[in-house]
Design an enzyme around this catalytic site. Sequence first.
Site, short mmCIF file in Angstrom:
data_model
loop_
_atom_site.label_atom_id
_atom_site.label_comp_id
_atom_site.label_asym_id
_atom_site.label_seq_id
_atom_site.Cartn_x
_atom_site.Cartn_y
_atom_site.Cartn_z
N PHE A 153 50.77 44.36 41.84
CA PHE A 153 51.90 44.64 40.97
C PHE A 153 53.12 44.49 41.54
CE2 PHE A 153 51.75 48.67 43.09
CZ PHE A 153 53.43 48.96 43.26
N LYS A 177 44.80 35.86 37.99
CA LYS A 177 44.31 37.36 37.60
C LYS A 177 45.45 38.13 37.99
CE LYS A 177 42.88 40.81 38.40
NZ LYS A 177 43.81 42.03 38.22
N GLU A 180 47.05 44.31 36.59
CA GLU A 180 46.95 44.85 35.16
C GLU A 180 48.04 45.80 34.62
OE1 GLU A 180 45.07 45.24 37.54
OE2 GLU A 180 43.57 47.04 37.51
N ARG A 181 48.67 46.14 35.92
CA ARG A 181 49.79 47.07 35.71
C ARG A 181 51.20 46.65 35.21
NH1 ARG A 181 49.52 50.64 41.13
NH2 ARG A 181 47.83 49.45 41.87
N SER A 230 46.11 45.72 48.55
CA SER A 230 45.89 46.57 49.48
C SER A 230 44.87 46.12 50.24
CB SER A 230 45.69 47.78 48.86
OG SER A 230 44.62 48.00 47.89
N CYS A 285 55.58 44.78 50.32
CA CYS A 285 54.95 44.70 51.48
C CYS A 285 55.88 44.50 52.68
CB CYS A 285 53.77 43.77 51.40
SG CYS A 285 54.72 42.05 51.16
N GLU A 387 49.57 53.29 54.79
CA GLU A 387 50.80 52.91 54.21
C GLU A 387 51.17 53.87 52.96
OE1 GLU A 387 49.85 49.55 51.50
OE2 GLU A 387 51.62 48.46 52.01
P1 NAD Z 1 45.70 46.63 44.59
O1 NAD Z 1 45.06 46.19 45.76
O2 NAD Z 1 45.65 47.67 43.98
O3 NAD Z 1 45.63 45.43 43.51
C1 NAD Z 1 45.74 44.04 43.68
C2 NAD Z 1 44.85 43.40 42.88
O4 NAD Z 1 43.36 43.58 43.07
C3 NAD Z 1 45.14 43.37 41.69
O5 NAD Z 1 45.07 42.36 40.80
C4 NAD Z 1 43.89 44.50 41.14
O6 NAD Z 1 43.50 44.23 39.55
C5 NAD Z 1 42.80 43.96 41.98
N1 NAD Z 1 41.99 45.22 42.25
C6 NAD Z 1 42.29 46.62 42.29
N2 NAD Z 1 41.13 47.23 42.77
C7 NAD Z 1 40.16 46.32 42.79
C8 NAD Z 1 38.83 46.63 43.37
N3 NAD Z 1 38.30 47.78 43.44
N4 NAD Z 1 37.98 45.41 43.41
C9 NAD Z 1 38.36 44.20 43.31
N5 NAD Z 1 40.12 43.95 42.81
C10 NAD Z 1 40.66 45.17 42.46
O7 NAD Z 1 47.33 46.44 45.06
P2 NAD Z 1 48.54 46.75 44.34
O8 NAD Z 1 48.56 48.29 44.28
O9 NAD Z 1 48.73 46.03 43.12
O10 NAD Z 1 49.62 46.21 45.36
C11 NAD Z 1 50.44 46.88 46.42
C12 NAD Z 1 49.59 46.56 47.67
O11 NAD Z 1 49.81 45.27 47.86
C13 NAD Z 1 50.10 47.27 48.69
O12 NAD Z 1 49.09 47.44 49.89
C14 NAD Z 1 50.96 46.09 49.53
O13 NAD Z 1 51.31 46.23 50.79
C15 NAD Z 1 50.25 44.91 49.18
N6 NAD Z 1 50.85 43.70 49.11
C16 NAD Z 1 50.82 43.11 50.31
C17 NAD Z 1 51.39 41.77 50.43
C18 NAD Z 1 51.20 40.62 51.61
O14 NAD Z 1 51.54 39.69 51.41
N7 NAD Z 1 50.49 41.25 52.70
C19 NAD Z 1 52.24 41.43 49.49
C20 NAD Z 1 52.54 42.27 48.31
C21 NAD Z 1 51.96 43.54 48.38
#
Ligand code: NAD
Length: 514
Positions: A153, A177, A180-181, A230, A285, A387
């Site tokens: 998100f 994909k 969804e937020r 994450s 991140c 985190e």
């Molecule tokens: P998230 O892991 O909750 O979601 C990321 C994606 O995974 C979304 O599209 C979501 O729909 C999907 N998802 C959620 N739950 C899932 C599940 N159980 N199984 C499969 N797919 C699922 O992350 P977020 O809260 O949207 O974003 C924040 C996180 O992303 C933080 O941990 C941040 O550090 C990380 N991030 C990392 C980078 C990088 O380049 N390393 C960059 C930006 C954000």
Amino acid sequence: MRIIDHFVAGGGLAPATRPDVGRWGDVFDPNLGEVQARVPLGDAAVLEAAVQAALGAQPAWAATNPQRRARVMFRFKELVEQNIDALAHMLSVEHGKVLADSKGDIQRGLEVIEFACGIPHLLKGEYTQGAGPGIDVCSMRTPLGIGAGITPFNFPAMIPMWMFGVAIACGNAFILKPSERDPSVPVRLAELMLEAGAPEGILQVVHGDKEMVDAILDHPAIKAVSFVGSSDIAHYVYRRGVEAGKRVQAMGGAKNHGIVMPDADLDQVVADLAGAAFGSAGERCMALPVVVPVGDKTADALRSKLIPAIAALRVGVSTDTGAHYGPVVNAAHKQRVENWIRTGVDEGAELVVDGRGFTLQGHEKGFFIGPTLFDRVTPDMSAYKEEIFGPVLQIVRAPDFETAVRLPSQHQYGNGVAIFTRNGHAAREFAARVEVGMVGINVPIPVPVAYHSFGGWKRSGFGDHNQHGMEGVRFWTRVKTVTQRWPDGPSPERGAEDGAAARVQDAFVIPTMG
Ligand code: NAD
């Protein structure tokens, strides 16, 4: 209520008739704390429609010469620039980051599109003339077919563009994909790509949660998956995707440290930290949520400068141009960050500034959190190990340089790190030894430019290739090597009579070129 629909070629997925009609996600306005739109949570049937459209469109796109593909990228860049104010507003009211930050999100994505405009040059292969007698060898980069991206998100414009910019320029079809937020900006970007001249089916957007992600990971026609989110989910996506035979890159969470050496310019450090720790409410991140002053004298001086700087921060609605940062993305995330603040207190860290309970007049239900500062955080605390992803800065005091190198190196995450110093030797030593993927020297948020590549180490990144730059081109293509010989009659070294016999004999020997 506004519906944010899938963007799948050929239509036929109107919300009322879709098979997934029963599952929907709420999209909030985080300033008000109210639902402003709904997004369908798609399933394998929605994905199948997108895959079929992609399969139909991709061969012709791959056969389109790279200059023409580059022209689409140039036009897309122009269109995004023309629409940047509207896109930034759309992003701010779903994500909660302030308008200037939203423009930065879009701008950093556009830099990858600029990089992708150079695709004719980037895809040039390798050629060896005369690798053996009459034998030439060439290696070419060919597209994979259909690629997919699953994005978080916190950068709803930049991260999709990191992925689809390079993937599409390389000749692939791409299915995105998004989170969804905050799914509106990704859909708008796909509309603009179509307007820029990409054929229908080359960039599509499907919405959903785990069910859609699993459908992507299991679909045999999708050859590569790029994930950012994450760490636990990144690891899951990596394992399941690789098991299904796909190429996978999966970027995870972070806990970036900023090392402050005793010779650092503390006023500059404080100004940098204010933006790097609290900007975008800490939902980056590459944020700097941990600061490591070296020596108690440095720590005390830094702390006394940080307190008034934090008091001067203005938290406001994301469309207020005077605000430094806005609300976090939703109520669950606000609760999670506040729980971490409570845990930090329970674990014995010193809470210097408490951002809990912050409210804004007229926006009492908004997801705001005030800036928070902890001192005397120690490596054994879970609030340090995990985190938090909110406007929370932790001071971890280090007695010496060695400890300052060890802390980020031993942390489970290894995304970014920064050192603030005037000492070139210390900076060089630190950059060489620290076990983190992206290092800043007097640069608080060392996000690499588009023609270099982005990627963390340890639990911040699973898979072999980073995002964008040549790493991106390598991820979204596979190499084909052609070894060719064009004989012109019998070999000149042999007489015509014995040529045929010699050729038969040669065919039984593993050829060497030398
Ligand atoms: P998230 O892991 O909750 O979601 C990321 C994606 O995974 C979304 O599209 C979501 O729909 C999907 N998802 C959620 N739950 C899932 C599940 N159980 N199984 C499969 N797919 C699922 O992350 P977020 O809260 O949207 O974003 C924040 C996180 O992303 C933080 O941990 C941040 O550090 C990380 N991030 C990392 C980078 C990088 O380049 N390393 C960059 C930006 C954000």
